[in-house]
Write a protein that holds these residues in place. Structure first.
Motif, PDB file in Angstrom:
ATOM      1  N   TRP A  22       0.792  -1.094  -0.028  1.00  0.00           N
ATOM      2  CA  TRP A  22      -0.216   0.095  -0.070  1.00  0.00           C
ATOM      3  C   TRP A  22       0.832   1.193   0.156  1.00  0.00           C
ATOM      4  CZ3 TRP A  22      -5.303  -0.796   0.591  1.00  0.00           C
ATOM      5  CH2 TRP A  22      -5.741  -2.011   0.818  1.00  0.00           C
ATOM      6  N   LYS A  23       0.482   2.277  -0.511  1.00  0.00           N
ATOM      7  CA  LYS A  23       1.224   3.585  -0.902  1.00  0.00           C
ATOM      8  C   LYS A  23       0.528   4.430   0.042  1.00  0.00           C
ATOM      9  CE  LYS A  23       2.949   6.118  -4.752  1.00  0.00           C
ATOM     10  NZ  LYS A  23       2.488   7.478  -4.490  1.00  0.00           N
ATOM     11  N   THR A 104      -4.493   1.879   7.866  1.00  0.00           N
ATOM     12  CA  THR A 104      -4.057   3.014   8.837  1.00  0.00           C
ATOM     13  C   THR A 104      -3.137   2.560   9.910  1.00  0.00           C
ATOM     14  OG1 THR A 104      -5.898   2.426  10.344  1.00  0.00           O
ATOM     15  CG2 THR A 104      -6.349   4.248   8.640  1.00  0.00           C
ATOM     16  N   VAL A 105      -2.106   3.565  10.056  1.00  0.00           N
ATOM     17  CA  VAL A 105      -1.118   3.248  11.211  1.00  0.00           C
ATOM     18  C   VAL A 105      -1.273   4.362  12.126  1.00  0.00           C
ATOM     19  CG1 VAL A 105       1.177   2.563  11.588  1.00  0.00           C
ATOM     20  CG2 VAL A 105       0.324   1.940   9.420  1.00  0.00           C
ATOM     21  N   ASP A 229       8.620  -0.708   8.321  1.00  0.00           N
ATOM     22  CA  ASP A 229       7.667   0.333   7.599  1.00  0.00           C
ATOM     23  C   ASP A 229       6.707   0.751   8.613  1.00  0.00           C
ATOM     24  OD1 ASP A 229       6.380  -2.026   7.579  1.00  0.00           O
ATOM     25  OD2 ASP A 229       5.924  -2.262   5.501  1.00  0.00           O
ATOM     26  N   VAL A 230       6.384   0.168   9.665  1.00  0.00           N
ATOM     27  CA  VAL A 230       5.351   0.729  10.551  1.00  0.00           C
ATOM     28  C   VAL A 230       6.216   1.701  11.475  1.00  0.00           C
ATOM     29  CG1 VAL A 230       4.279   0.090  12.659  1.00  0.00           C
ATOM     30  CG2 VAL A 230       3.841  -1.293  10.612  1.00  0.00           C
ATOM     31  N   LEU A 231       7.489   1.326  12.030  1.00  0.00           N
ATOM     32  CA  LEU A 231       8.071   1.931  12.982  1.00  0.00           C
ATOM     33  C   LEU A 231       8.481   3.443  12.402  1.00  0.00           C
ATOM     34  CD1 LEU A 231       9.471   1.593  15.731  1.00  0.00           C
ATOM     35  CD2 LEU A 231      11.461   0.767  14.365  1.00  0.00           C
ATOM     36  N   ASN A 232       8.588   3.403  11.000  1.00  0.00           N
ATOM     37  CA  ASN A 232       9.259   4.596  10.464  1.00  0.00           C
ATOM     38  C   ASN A 232       8.080   5.359   9.515  1.00  0.00           C
ATOM     39  OD1 ASN A 232      11.880   3.939  10.930  1.00  0.00           O
ATOM     40  ND2 ASN A 232      12.048   2.350   9.268  1.00  0.00           N
ATOM     41  N   GLY A 233       6.891   4.870   9.762  1.00  0.00           N
ATOM     42  CA  GLY A 233       5.789   5.542   8.952  1.00  0.00           C
ATOM     43  C   GLY A 233       6.089   5.604   7.452  1.00  0.00           C
ATOM     44  N   ALA A 234       6.651   4.695   6.909  1.00  0.00           N
ATOM     45  CA  ALA A 234       7.475   4.622   5.557  1.00  0.00           C
ATOM     46  C   ALA A 234       6.351   5.076   4.667  1.00  0.00           C
ATOM     47  CB  ALA A 234       7.766   3.500   5.307  1.00  0.00           C
ATOM     48  N   THR A 235       6.848   5.516   3.419  1.00  0.00           N
ATOM     49  CA  THR A 235       5.841   5.933   2.250  1.00  0.00           C
ATOM     50  C   THR A 235       5.094   4.778   1.592  1.00  0.00           C
ATOM     51  OG1 THR A 235       7.593   5.972   0.865  1.00  0.00           O
ATOM     52  CG2 THR A 235       7.082   8.011   1.930  1.00  0.00           C
ATOM     53  N   SER A 236       5.449   3.697   1.840  1.00  0.00           N
ATOM     54  CA  SER A 236       4.786   2.261   1.282  1.00  0.00           C
ATOM     55  C   SER A 236       4.863   1.404   2.564  1.00  0.00           C
ATOM     56  CB  SER A 236       5.063   1.764  -0.026  1.00  0.00           C
ATOM     57  OG  SER A 236       6.217   1.125  -0.023  1.00  0.00           O
ATOM     58  N   VAL A 237       3.970   0.591   2.648  1.00  0.00           N
ATOM     59  CA  VAL A 237       3.981  -0.442   3.480  1.00  0.00           C
ATOM     60  C   VAL A 237       3.441  -1.961   3.059  1.00  0.00           C
ATOM     61  CG1 VAL A 237       3.711   0.939   5.758  1.00  0.00           C
ATOM     62  CG2 VAL A 237       1.424   0.049   4.456  1.00  0.00           C
ATOM     63  N   TRP A 312       1.642  10.392  15.295  1.00  0.00           N
ATOM     64  CA  TRP A 312       1.320  10.466  13.956  1.00  0.00           C
ATOM     65  C   TRP A 312       0.200   9.555  13.526  1.00  0.00           C
ATOM     66  CZ3 TRP A 312       2.680   5.947  11.987  1.00  0.00           C
ATOM     67  CH2 TRP A 312       3.935   5.484  12.150  1.00  0.00           C
ATOM     68  N   LEU A 313      -0.414   9.851  12.404  1.00  0.00           N
ATOM     69  CA  LEU A 313      -1.280   8.862  11.616  1.00  0.00           C
ATOM     70  C   LEU A 313      -0.839   8.748  10.375  1.00  0.00           C
ATOM     71  CD1 LEU A 313      -3.939   7.270  11.334  1.00  0.00           C
ATOM     72  CD2 LEU A 313      -5.197   9.348  11.334  1.00  0.00           C
ATOM     73  N   LYS A 314      -0.860   7.742   9.514  1.00  0.00           N
ATOM     74  CA  LYS A 314      -0.467   7.500   8.237  1.00  0.00           C
ATOM     75  C   LYS A 314      -1.544   6.612   7.586  1.00  0.00           C
ATOM     76  CE  LYS A 314       3.855   9.057   9.196  1.00  0.00           C
ATOM     77  NZ  LYS A 314       4.321  10.376   8.834  1.00  0.00           N
ATOM     78  N   ILE A 315      -2.116   7.162   6.417  1.00  0.00           N
ATOM     79  CA  ILE A 315      -2.976   6.343   5.649  1.00  0.00           C
ATOM     80  C   ILE A 315      -2.453   5.953   4.342  1.00  0.00           C
ATOM     81  CG2 ILE A 315      -5.471   6.477   4.919  1.00  0.00           C
ATOM     82  CD1 ILE A 315      -5.079   7.577   7.694  1.00  0.00           C
ATOM     83  N   TYR A 316      -2.638   4.750   4.007  1.00  0.00           N
ATOM     84  CA  TYR A 316      -2.180   4.048   2.802  1.00  0.00           C
ATOM     85  C   TYR A 316      -3.288   3.524   1.947  1.00  0.00           C
ATOM     86  CZ  TYR A 316       2.218   3.969   5.699  1.00  0.00           C
ATOM     87  OH  TYR A 316       3.158   4.494   6.268  1.00  0.00           O
TER      88      TYR A 316
END
Ligand SMILES: *[C@@H]1O[C@H](CO)[C@@H](O)[C@H](O)[C@H]1NC(C)=O
Ligand SMILES: *[C@@H]1O[C@H](CO)[C@@H](O)[C@H](O)[C@H]1NC(C)=O
Length: 317
Positions: A22-23, A104-105, A229-237, A312-316
């Motif tokens: 997911w991006k 969501t993370v 990818d979770v730990l870093n809030g990466a741009t894709s997971v 933070w909250l990241k959405i993919y």
């Protein structure tokens, strides 16, 4: 010779293999929660002793504090309330955007705890329950562990083979058949909620919603198995690398498209009400005696720890 059709089906094969990648489409940090979410100053449908503030008032009263990489959302912890007046000041933030299939993370450092508190990180559709609800983190009174839940209309069950570390509390997600309870899964980790979550520095909640169902993961802060990818809030997971989820709600006997619509993301804190306020539940918690509503009205100091600190909250998608 390769026909266009063959090329297309080859592309689709690759698509399904990569179906767990997911991006990132949205990232909310600090003040981005003020522009990307609305503060909903509405009455709590679950009858909490709460007064949800609009954004300007919440910021002015420091109920909402957004700065740098910090979002603090708290209960009023200084005011004694009149029993005949409105409930305790608190917050209910709802994303402006809606999401269908997505991941969501949440990176959360602290969550509200204390007698009568009922915090939640969740998602739901405008037409409830027809468009469904996914509760990622929810619990009451700061005790026990996290509970993840689906709420739907009739015809969505999550029986059969499930691969998860949590404990199922029921397999029928239909709110009408379950007295609004839905189908819940309890985390077996005490670090997933309340006091133990906070004393450990919080952690990461993640949710994947796809045509094959809903999965929820939790990693306590400092755990050795937090995916990078979770730990870093990466741009894709890639959720295929995340290991067995805490909760697995497969679509085998729950058609996702007909039970889940576009969802808004919500972060809120209510007090007492239909769950936290039930005397049998409230009085069974350590140190929570008397009436939940009296405590909310008269003991502001018992809400000193009733705050979210969200990194933070990241959405993919
Ligand atoms: C706030 O959160 C609780 C827990 O999920 C929920 O039951 C309640 O309805 C929410 N309140 C509002 C106004 O959304
Ligand atoms: C508002 O809340 C933040 C976070 O808890 C705190 O650091 C800050 O000092 C508070 N500001 C005021 C004016 O009380």
């Amino acid at each position: 010779m390769f026909s266009t059709g063959a090329l297309l089906s080859l592309t689709c094969l690759v698509c399904s293999v990569l179906g767990t990648t997911w991006k990132q489409s949205d990232s909310y940090v600090g003040t981005q929660f003020l522009s990307g979410f609305d503060h909903m100053a509405i009455a709590d449908p679950t009858h909490g002793r709460v007064n949800y503030l609009d954004q300007a008032t919440a910021v002015q009263k420091n109920i909402t504090y957004a700065h740098g990489n910090t979002l603090i959302l708290r209960a009023d912890h200084t005011t004694k309330l009149s029993a005949s007046g409105p409930g305790r000041d608190s917050f209910r933030l709802m994303s402006k955007k809606t999401y269908t299939n997505h991941v969501t993370v949440w990176n959360v450092r602290h969550m509200p705890r204390g007698c009568g508190t009922w915090p939640a990180l969740w998602e739901f559709g405008a037409n409830w329950p027809a468009q469904g609800e996914v509760d990622i983190m929810e619990g009451v009174n700061g005790h026990g562990s996290n509970q993840a839940t689906l709420h739907t209309t009739a015809g969505c069950t999550v029986g059969g083979s499930r691969s998860m570390t949590g404990t199922s509390l029921g397999t029928n997600c239909d709110v009408a058949a379950t007295g609004n309870a839905g189908c819940s899964v309890f985390d077996t980790s005490s670090k997933s909620f309340g006091i133990n979550f906070n004393s450990n520095g919080g952690g990461f909640f993640a949710m994947e919603r796809s045509s094959s169902g809903v999965k929820v993961w939790f990693w306590p802060r400092h755990a050795s198995n937090i995916p990078s990818d979770v730990l870093n809030g990466a741009t894709s997971v890639n959720t295929a690398n995340w290991g067995t989820p805490m909760a697995d709600f497969p679509s085998t006997s729950c058609d996702m498209a007909s039970h889940f619509g576009p969802h808004n993301i919500v972060i809120n804190l209510t007090f007492c009400g239909d769950w936290a306020g039930q005397a049998a539940i409230y009085n069974s918690q350590d140190g929570c005696s008397g009436s939940c509503v009296d405590n909310v009205n008269n003991n502001p100091g018992s809400f000193d720890w009733a705050y979210f600190d969200v990194a933070w909250l990241k959405i993919y998608q």
